[in-house]
Design a protein around this motif. Structure first.
Motif, PDB file in Angstrom:
ATOM      1  N   ILE A 298       0.818  -1.104   0.194  1.00 41.05           N
ATOM      2  CA  ILE A 298      -0.068  -0.127   0.073  1.00 41.05           C
ATOM      3  C   ILE A 298       0.978   1.291  -0.011  1.00 41.05           C
ATOM      4  N   THR A 299       0.571   2.135  -0.895  1.00 37.81           N
ATOM      5  CA  THR A 299       1.505   3.429  -1.024  1.00 37.81           C
ATOM      6  C   THR A 299       0.748   4.713  -0.863  1.00 37.81           C
ATOM      7  N   ASP A 300      -0.552   4.361  -0.772  1.00 38.74           N
ATOM      8  CA  ASP A 300      -1.441   5.922  -0.658  1.00 38.74           C
ATOM      9  C   ASP A 300      -2.828   5.184  -0.284  1.00 38.74           C
ATOM     10  N   VAL A 301      -3.723   6.119   0.356  1.00 40.23           N
ATOM     11  CA  VAL A 301      -4.957   6.015   0.964  1.00 40.23           C
ATOM     12  C   VAL A 301      -5.845   7.221   0.939  1.00 40.23           C
ATOM     13  N   VAL A 310      -7.636   3.456  -2.766  1.00 38.49           N
ATOM     14  CA  VAL A 310      -6.054   2.761  -2.405  1.00 38.49           C
ATOM     15  C   VAL A 310      -5.408   2.731  -3.425  1.00 38.49           C
ATOM     16  N   ARG A 311      -4.234   3.094  -3.261  1.00 36.49           N
ATOM     17  CA  ARG A 311      -3.054   2.939  -4.201  1.00 36.49           C
ATOM     18  C   ARG A 311      -1.978   1.963  -3.930  1.00 36.49           C
ATOM     19  N   ALA A 312      -1.475   1.074  -4.665  1.00 39.16           N
ATOM     20  CA  ALA A 312      -0.590   0.091  -4.115  1.00 39.16           C
ATOM     21  C   ALA A 312       0.353  -0.115  -5.405  1.00 39.16           C
ATOM     22  N   ASP A 313       1.640  -0.507  -5.117  1.00 45.58           N
ATOM     23  CA  ASP A 313       2.525  -1.233  -5.933  1.00 45.58           C
ATOM     24  C   ASP A 313       2.117  -2.765  -6.190  1.00 45.58           C
ATOM     25  N   VAL A 314       2.026  -2.911  -7.337  1.00 42.49           N
ATOM     26  CA  VAL A 314       1.569  -4.404  -7.717  1.00 42.49           C
ATOM     27  C   VAL A 314       2.134  -4.561  -9.004  1.00 42.49           C
ATOM     28  N   ALA A 315       3.019  -5.890  -9.035  1.00 42.90           N
ATOM     29  CA  ALA A 315       3.538  -6.281 -10.449  1.00 42.90           C
ATOM     30  C   ALA A 315       4.278  -5.070 -11.160  1.00 42.90           C
ATOM     31  N   GLY A 316       5.178  -4.500 -10.551  1.00 41.25           N
ATOM     32  CA  GLY A 316       5.724  -3.574 -11.148  1.00 41.25           C
ATOM     33  C   GLY A 316       5.099  -2.240 -11.590  1.00 41.25           C
ATOM     34  N   ALA A 317       3.760  -2.140 -11.242  1.00 37.55           N
ATOM     35  CA  ALA A 317       2.947  -0.895 -11.482  1.00 37.55           C
ATOM     36  C   ALA A 317       2.418  -0.196 -10.609  1.00 37.55           C
ATOM     37  N   SER A 318       2.019   0.944 -10.371  1.00 41.42           N
ATOM     38  CA  SER A 318       1.408   1.713  -9.338  1.00 41.42           C
ATOM     39  C   SER A 318      -0.165   1.737  -9.649  1.00 41.42           C
ATOM     40  N   VAL A 334      -0.686   2.820   5.111  1.00 39.36           N
ATOM     41  CA  VAL A 334       0.317   2.978   4.032  1.00 39.36           C
ATOM     42  C   VAL A 334       1.438   2.143   4.421  1.00 39.36           C
ATOM     43  N   GLY A 335       2.140   1.423   3.464  1.00 44.00           N
ATOM     44  CA  GLY A 335       3.593   0.666   3.868  1.00 44.00           C
ATOM     45  C   GLY A 335       2.907  -0.855   3.942  1.00 44.00           C
ATOM     46  N   ALA A 336       1.927  -1.119   4.199  1.00 46.75           N
ATOM     47  CA  ALA A 336       1.368  -2.391   4.766  1.00 46.75           C
ATOM     48  C   ALA A 336       1.528  -3.336   3.457  1.00 46.75           C
ATOM     49  N   ALA A 337       1.908  -4.632   3.714  1.00 43.29           N
ATOM     50  CA  ALA A 337       1.706  -5.681   2.624  1.00 43.29           C
ATOM     51  C   ALA A 337       0.311  -5.951   2.438  1.00 43.29           C
ATOM     52  N   ALA A 338       0.056  -6.368   1.049  1.00 37.72           N
ATOM     53  CA  ALA A 338      -1.373  -6.669   0.840  1.00 37.72           C
ATOM     54  C   ALA A 338      -1.349  -7.723  -0.355  1.00 37.72           C
ATOM     55  N   GLU A 339      -2.561  -8.361  -0.496  1.00 36.29           N
ATOM     56  CA  GLU A 339      -2.880  -9.176  -1.617  1.00 36.29           C
ATOM     57  C   GLU A 339      -3.831  -8.538  -2.446  1.00 36.29           C
TER      58      GLU A 339
END
Length: 352
Positions: A298-301, A310-318, A334-339
């Protein structure tokens, strides 16, 4: 045959071609929006239908009759402009009845029609006021009534809501759609606002660089865009880079995870392709029916009330995703790991 038929329409100003081989058929009573960025040619198409611009080539037929060589006042078209264009020295009733007076309609019939139009737009008691005594939304309603008073065959709306504040825009666009449906009038609506077009149109024409990139129902335009431009212009989009493993089977690799798309690919094995997902197609955590699960951070909420973006870094993309607000479940920090999970069927393969 379409009630309003536009074929191979071309328009250039000097060496600049602003409309290129534009084709569109509109059925009687249909509400069609021309959607696109500034300079894409949508207003020029509208002005050619109205008769304010002459095409370099092509045909415009209304109810089977070619009107290209007719003057604007011969086409039986009603037009509502962005800037209202009301006569400041005339009352509301006189503005609404102006076209009827020009047509030579008798005074008694004028009065009946004006009263009918003022009731239709919800301003039955304001006929004696002047435009400066009205709000912006009321002035635009009067402009609409004036256009409809002469019983036009086609109604043209050139970004009629852009000068209004957001809340008034939402209510007025709903009123315009209700009036259009009640009268059953064939309508072209020009806008650069995707939400407006999606919410009130029977069909949308997405324009870019003078051409129609895609024509379709709002559901189709949003969920199944044909080109990268349409996909990016209409709605928020998350994009991923994937490698093609088996084009015939639609198999790709996304950050090491194999995914089978619902359709074969025209690419070759080893090619890189762009895939896209709408925010509402992504979910935090694992869900039944969401067979693809990718790790992320998680990068932004952003708390938006009923929805949390919610914005997250996933598979090399934001990526952005939407989740409903629940009072008993705070948003992830922000900063939490997520699926993040989604269905392969929701992936959009981006073309040209």
């Amino acid at each position: 045959m379409a009630f309003l038929d536009i074929e191979h329409l071309e328009k250039a100003f000097g060496i600049l071609r602003v409309v290129k081989d534009f084709n569109l058929g509109i059925q009687k009573g249909e509400f069609v929006s021309l959607l696109g960025p500034s300079g894409c040619g949508k207003t020029t198409v509208l002005r050619m239908v109205a008769g304010f611009e002459t095409p370099n080539s092509g045909a415009i037929r209304i109810d089977g009759k070619d009107v290209v060589n007719q003057r604007p006042n011969q086409r039986n078209i009603g037009m509502v402009f962005q800037a209202y264009a009301l006569f400041p020295n005339l009352t509301v009733a006189q503005n609404v009845g102006f076209g009827l007076k020009i047509k030579g309609v008798g005074r008694a019939d004028q009065d009946i029609r004006v009263a009918e139009m003022l009731r239709l737009i919800g301003l039955p008691d304001l006929g004696n006021r002047y435009p400066f005594q009205l709000s912006g939304g009321q002035q635009q309603r009067v402009a609409l009534a004036r256009a409809l008073a002469v019983k036009p065959s086609v109604l043209l709306l050139d970004e009629p809501l852009s000068a209004l504040d957001a809340k008034i825009r939402v209510s007025l666009r709903t009123e315009i759609r209700e009036i259009q449906q009640k009268l059953g009038i064939t309508t072209i609506f020009v806008t650069h606002d995707q939400e407006e077009a999606l919410s009130i149109s029977d069909r949308i024409v997405v324009m870019n660089g003078g051409i129609a990139e895609q024509v379709g129902a709002p559901f189709e335009i949003y969920n199944r865009p044909n080109t990268k431009f349409v996909a990016n212009f209409v709605g928020t989009l998350n994009t991923f880079d994937a490698a093609v493993l088996d084009p015939a089977a639609g198999r790709v690799s996304l950050a090491g995870t194999e995914i089978t798309l619902p359709q074969p690919l025209v690419s070759l094995t080893g090619d890189r392709i762009a895939l896209a997902l709408r925010p509402e197609a992504l979910h935090l955590g694992r869900f039944e029916g969401r067979e693809v699960v990718l790790p992320g951070v998680i990068t932004d909420v952003h708390f938006l009330g009923s929805v949390i973006r919610v914005r997250a870094d996933v598979a090399g993309a934001s990526v952005a995703l939407d989740t409903f607000n629940r009072a008993d479940t705070p948003p992830p920090p922000v900063g939490a790991a997520a699926e993040v999970s989604f269905s392969a069927a929701d992936l959009i393969v981006l073309g040209g």
